[in-house]
Design an enzyme around this catalytic site. Structure first.
Site, PDB file in Angstrom:
ATOM      1  N   GLY A  13       0.782  -1.236   0.000  1.00 55.11           N
ATOM      2  CA  GLY A  13       0.000   0.000   0.000  1.00 55.11           C
ATOM      3  C   GLY A  13       0.808   1.277   0.000  1.00 55.11           C
ATOM      4  CG  ASN A  15       1.934   3.248  -5.810  1.00 58.31           C
ATOM      5  OD1 ASN A  15       2.350   4.283  -6.322  1.00 58.31           O
ATOM      6  ND2 ASN A  15       2.527   2.077  -5.968  1.00 58.31           N
ATOM      7  NE  ARG A  66     -12.184 -12.032 -13.757  1.00 58.98           N
ATOM      8  CZ  ARG A  66     -11.580 -11.985 -14.942  1.00 58.98           C
ATOM      9  NH1 ARG A  66     -10.599 -12.792 -15.194  1.00 58.98           N
ATOM     10  NH2 ARG A  66     -11.981 -11.142 -15.859  1.00 58.98           N
ATOM     11  CG  MET A  91      -1.016  -8.236  -6.506  1.00 63.42           C
ATOM     12  SD  MET A  91      -0.003  -7.470  -7.783  1.00 63.42           S
ATOM     13  CE  MET A  91       0.980  -8.878  -8.247  1.00 63.42           C
ATOM     14  NE  ARG A  92      -9.920 -10.757  -7.632  1.00 62.44           N
ATOM     15  CZ  ARG A  92     -10.328 -12.021  -7.605  1.00 62.44           C
ATOM     16  NH1 ARG A  92      -9.706 -12.896  -6.854  1.00 62.44           N
ATOM     17  NH2 ARG A  92     -11.363 -12.411  -8.314  1.00 62.44           N
ATOM     18  CG  HIS A 110       2.739  -1.987 -15.134  1.00 59.42           C
ATOM     19  ND1 HIS A 110       2.394  -3.211 -14.597  1.00 59.42           N
ATOM     20  CD2 HIS A 110       3.789  -2.220 -15.969  1.00 59.42           C
ATOM     21  CE1 HIS A 110       3.188  -4.143 -15.098  1.00 59.42           C
ATOM     22  NE2 HIS A 110       4.044  -3.568 -15.929  1.00 59.42           N
ATOM     23  CG  LEU A 145      -2.195  -7.884 -17.566  1.00 58.47           C
ATOM     24  CD1 LEU A 145      -2.842  -7.629 -16.209  1.00 58.47           C
ATOM     25  CD2 LEU A 145      -1.393  -9.177 -17.554  1.00 58.47           C
ATOM     26  CG  ASP A 146      -0.379  -4.378 -16.656  1.00 58.74           C
ATOM     27  OD1 ASP A 146      -1.090  -3.833 -15.782  1.00 58.74           O
ATOM     28  OD2 ASP A 146       0.376  -5.330 -16.401  1.00 58.74           O
ATOM     29  CD  GLU A 175       5.248   2.015  -8.984  1.00 57.50           C
ATOM     30  OE1 GLU A 175       4.183   1.754  -8.402  1.00 57.50           O
ATOM     31  OE2 GLU A 175       6.130   1.160  -9.168  1.00 57.50           O
TER      32      GLU A 175
HETATM   33  C1  GRF Z   1       3.775  -1.182  -7.396  1.00 54.96           C
HETATM   34  O1  GRF Z   1       5.072  -1.378  -7.894  1.00 54.96           O
HETATM   35  C2  GRF Z   1       2.792  -1.043  -8.519  1.00 54.96           C
HETATM   36  O2  GRF Z   1       3.306  -0.423  -9.653  1.00 54.96           O
HETATM   37  C3  GRF Z   1       2.459  -2.474  -8.822  1.00 54.96           C
HETATM   38  O3  GRF Z   1       2.433  -3.120  -7.590  1.00 54.96           O
HETATM   39  C4  GRF Z   1       3.253  -2.424  -6.661  1.00 54.96           C
HETATM   40  C5  GRF Z   1       2.399  -2.065  -5.485  1.00 54.96           C
HETATM   41  O4  GRF Z   1       3.119  -1.498  -4.433  1.00 54.96           O
HETATM   42  N1  GRF Z   1       1.217  -2.545  -9.566  1.00 54.96           N
HETATM   43  P1  GRF Z   1       2.357  -0.818  -3.215  1.00 54.96           P
HETATM   44  O5  GRF Z   1       1.413  -1.881  -2.656  1.00 54.96           O
HETATM   45  O6  GRF Z   1       1.612   0.370  -3.740  1.00 54.96           O
HETATM   46  O7  GRF Z   1       3.428  -0.458  -2.235  1.00 54.96           O
END
Ligand code: GRF
Length: 202
Positions: A13, A15, A66, A91-92, A110, A145-146, A175
């Site tokens: 977390g 970000n 899902r 992560m989904r 990303h 995806l992305d 980021e």
């Molecule tokens: C980050 O590197 C983001 O780009 C990727 O997963 C990571 C998450 O990190 N999608 P955090 O949980 O925000 O610390």
């Protein structure tokens, strides 16, 4: 009007923290209405709770599939009148119910210069490929995806001594700067999507 964000996480977390900090500093005219994690032990849930933000764990195992899980997220976000959904280490794969409920209103960060190195372990992919420059991307989320339209990117050079971890650390710092700025741009509304391009107006 102050817009309402949801942040979806799975882990650390950091970000999420950068968005919390940008809101607290007044750099973002927004409020975080809810943080949702698919993982119970996500450290980001603690960060949210410490900031006084509603923090929910929705366990995918409690749902039949899902689609049902995504619909449960949609219901939570609608109940909280969320305007914009920010994926931050979620992560989904995002499924149809969520994409259709929030068209062009889901963002992701990303750790590479997309379209290079989508998917998992982007920093390791970059080191193993031997690129000289990687970076970070904030983009709209689509079914690919992305793969959605790119809002902001920033470059991070690879150093000869880099491994995936050292590169990840430097990208992560970018980021944290980039994501709140991209959210600000999207909320500001002075943009349109032209094909794959996000075109900004002055
Ligand atoms: C980050 O590197 C983001 O780009 C990727 O997963 C990571 C998450 O990190 N999608 P955090 O949980 O925000 O610390």
């Amino acid at each position: 009007m102050t817009r309402r964000l949801a942040v979806l996480i799975s882990g650390r977390g950091s970000n999420l923290q950068s968005i919390i900090d940008a809101v607290a500093a007044g750099a973002l005219d927004a409020t975080i209405a809810v943080v949702v994690s698919n993982k119970k032990d996500a450290a980001g849930l603690t960060r949210a709770a410490e900031a006084g933000i509603e923090a929910l764990h929705l366990n995918p195992k409690d749902y039949s599939g899902r689609g049902a899980y995504d619909q449960a997220i949609v219901d939570v976000l609608h109940q909280r009148r969320v305007d914009l959904v920010c994926l931050a280490g979620f992560m989904r794969l995002v499924g149809k119910p969520l994409l259709e409920a929030f068209p062009r209103r889901i963002l992701n960060v990303h750790p590479s210069l997309l379209p290079s190195f989508p998917g998992l372990d982007a920093q390791r992919q970059a080191v193993e490929h031997g690129v000289r420059v990687s970076g970070a991307t904030v983009h709209f989320v689509t079914a690919e995806l992305d793969g959605g339209p790119i809002i902001l990117q920033t470059a991070v050079p690879l150093l000869d001594r880099d491994d995936a971890d050292s590169l990840a650390t430097r990208i992560l710092a970018e980021e944290h700067r980039l994501y709140p700025e991209a959210i600000r741009i999207v909320l500001d509304g002075r943009w349109r999507i032209d094909g794959r391009r996000v075109v900004r107006r002055d």
